[in-house]
Design a protein around this motif. Structure first.
Motif, short mmCIF file in Angstrom:
data_model
loop_
_atom_site.label_atom_id
_atom_site.label_comp_id
_atom_site.label_asym_id
_atom_site.label_seq_id
_atom_site.Cartn_x
_atom_site.Cartn_y
_atom_site.Cartn_z
N LEU A 65 14.61 25.33 -5.91
CA LEU A 65 15.52 24.60 -5.00
C LEU A 65 16.96 25.07 -5.16
CD1 LEU A 65 15.45 22.17 -2.92
CD2 LEU A 65 16.23 20.74 -4.83
N HIS A 66 17.30 25.57 -6.35
CA HIS A 66 18.68 26.02 -6.60
C HIS A 66 19.09 27.17 -5.70
CE1 HIS A 66 16.13 28.56 -9.23
NE2 HIS A 66 16.98 29.52 -8.89
N LEU A 89 11.58 12.18 -11.16
CA LEU A 89 12.71 12.85 -10.55
C LEU A 89 12.59 14.34 -10.85
CD1 LEU A 89 15.27 11.94 -8.96
CD2 LEU A 89 16.53 12.16 -11.10
N PRO A 90 12.55 15.17 -9.81
CA PRO A 90 12.25 16.59 -10.03
C PRO A 90 13.28 17.29 -10.92
CG PRO A 90 12.00 16.02 -7.71
CD PRO A 90 12.65 14.84 -8.38
N GLN A 115 19.19 22.21 -11.75
CA GLN A 115 19.61 23.60 -11.59
C GLN A 115 20.47 23.82 -10.35
OE1 GLN A 115 18.89 25.84 -14.04
NE2 GLN A 115 18.09 24.00 -15.05
N CYS A 116 20.70 22.77 -9.58
CA CYS A 116 21.49 22.89 -8.34
C CYS A 116 22.96 22.70 -8.70
CB CYS A 116 21.04 21.86 -7.31
SG CYS A 116 19.33 22.11 -6.77
N LEU A 167 19.18 16.07 -14.03
CA LEU A 167 20.54 15.61 -13.75
C LEU A 167 21.48 16.79 -13.60
CD1 LEU A 167 20.61 12.77 -16.44
CD2 LEU A 167 20.04 12.54 -14.00
N PRO A 168 21.96 17.08 -12.39
CA PRO A 168 22.84 18.24 -12.20
C PRO A 168 24.20 18.02 -12.86
CG PRO A 168 22.66 16.97 -10.18
CD PRO A 168 21.68 16.38 -11.13
N PRO A 169 24.90 19.09 -13.22
CA PRO A 169 26.14 18.96 -13.98
C PRO A 169 27.27 18.25 -13.25
CG PRO A 169 25.75 21.25 -13.33
CD PRO A 169 24.50 20.50 -13.04
#
Length: 437
Positions: A55-56, A74-75, A80-81, A102-104
């Motif tokens: 997905l990223h 939760l995927p 990585q997005c 959890l994205p940054p």
């Protein structure tokens, strides 16, 4: 709403927002053809249970909605997005939230109405986190690491299994909007007030046009026809039964009733009984059409802050009348052991004279009426919400405010929003300061 046929035909090239709701069971790979432009992806209302590991590749993706699907976890690919700031997975079957998901740059997380019993401690390592929606889960505690999230302004933890509010939560410097109703920790609503509310038979109500619809219910204008009484125009709110982002609609109804009478609150006439589908509802004062919402709901960009029309301007007299009315209503609620939880311009109705009404009790919660450190902190968290509203009003005053009065009001606004929660004034002190100004 877009279609799968449009996507597959290449008709959506260059699109920044894609909305697909067509019974999807798998992620359409054609979405990657939009990787150079796509910023908002809405896949709500499908039957998805997974997302692709790559997905990223959607390198511009900032917002992802996957509500009303069939995810149980939760995927992890979300983490990585690199540009993803907002995630919405309301009303799935989520049981697990891996730290890797959890994205940054996470700013806004919506996990309402799922089956989550635990959150990873890494959630507190997301410094941009501003809005956290967790109502309607199985949480018994919150990660203590959230105490590091100094930008966190709005938390919804209603309808979980929390037996106490953690002390760090009551000291968060940015927190302004908190909803925790429907947990074992919550003080009960005033039973006497609930029992004293008149019952109004459904047969006496004749619905007319719809006035509005929100997450918790639908409001109609109606005629109330009582035996041997002149008919009256009223508003009827029929509550939906399912969980909202704020919590349970039935908790909202109890808070409306318990709030009691105040000139800046919408009057409750009674509780509806005998509805053919046993739907819960209230009969309320009908608001004159001269009243309108002070602001619009927060946008994807503004996150926790209301959106005002560009031409919104007030005289000093009108702005201060609005501010005084809302402060007075909030002080009254606190005396009844209620925090509103959603004190915002978009929940404020006003007219050109500055008359105003505070509405929408969907995020209201009950607390003890005794003066404890917890009660004081809960009330002063709400004072920060008022301080933000006061600042928005002051920014839009175009006449009638001297430099000295503005300075006094800006000082009040600053004290209401200061990071030390217990050093903020209570609403009685706020009212006194507004009268002096």
């Amino acid at each position: 709403m877009h279609t799968l046929a449009q996507l597959r035909a290449g008709a959506l090239a260059g699109l920044k927002r894609l909305d697909l709701s067509c019974g999807l069971t798998e992620f359409p790979r054609e979405i990657f053809d939009l990787a150079d432009s796509l910023e908002v992806l809405n896949l709500s209302g499908n039957a998805l249970s997974s997302l692709p590991d790559d997905l990223h590749r959607l390198t511009h993706l900032r917002v992802l909605f996957c509500s009303d699907n069939q995810f149980r976890e939760l995927p992890a690919c979300l983490g990585q997005c690199a540009q993803l700031t907002m995630i919405g997975f309301k009303a799935n079957r989520l049981e697990r939230v891996p730290a890797a998901a959890l994205p940054p740059l996470l700013r806004w997380l919506i996990l309402t109405d799922n089956c989550i019993s635990e959150l990873p401690s890494e959630l507190g390592e997301r410094p941009h986190l501003q809005k956290l929606m967790l109502a309607g889960n199985h949480l018994q505690s919150l990660p203590a690491s959230l105490s590091q999230c100094h930008q966190l302004e709005l938390i919804r933890i209603a309808a979980n299994r929390l037996t106490e509010l953690p002390q760090w939560l009551l000291t968060l410097p940015g927190l302004a909007w908190l909803a925790y109703a429907g947990n074992p920790l919550e003080t009960e609503a005033d039973a006497a007030a609930l029992e004293a509310t008149p019952n109004i038979p459904w047969s006496q109500l004749h619905l007319q046009q719809q006035l509005g619809e929100g997450a918790s219910g639908v409001i109609h204008q109606a005629l109330w026809v009582q035996p041997s009484q002149p008919e009256r125009k009223v508003a009827v709110k029929l509550y939906k039964g399912h969980m909202t982002s704020d919590g349970s609609p039935l908790h909202e109804m109890n808070a409306c009733i318990t709030a009691g009478l105040h000139p800046n609150l919408i009057k409750v006439e009674g509780r509806i009984v005998g509805h053919p589908q046993a739907q819960a509802g209230l009969v309320m004062q009908l608001i004159e059409p001269s009243y309108r919402n002070l602001a619009a709901l927060p946008s994807l960009a503004s996150c926790s802050r209301d959106v005002y029309a560009d031409d919104t301007r007030f005289s000093a007299a009108v702005a201060l009348r609005i501010a005084s009315g809302i402060a007075s209503a909030a002080a009254h609620l606190h005396q009844q052991g209620i925090t509103h939880g959603d004190l915002y311009g978009h929940n404020t109705l006003w007219n050109e004279h500055g008359d105003c009404l505070l509405g929408d009790f969907g995020a209201a919660s009950f607390h003890a009426t005794s003066d404890t450190l917890e009660t004081r902190a809960l009330q002063r968290i709400e004072v920060r919400a008022f301080g933000i509203l006061l600042g928005e009003l002051l920014e839009r005053i175009d006449s009638g405010l001297s430099a000295e009065r503005r300075e006094r009001l800006m000082d009040l606004q600053s004290r209401c929003c200061q990071p030390d929660v217990l050093s903020r004034p209570g609403f009685e002190e706020v009212e006194t300061a507004l009268r002096a100004a």
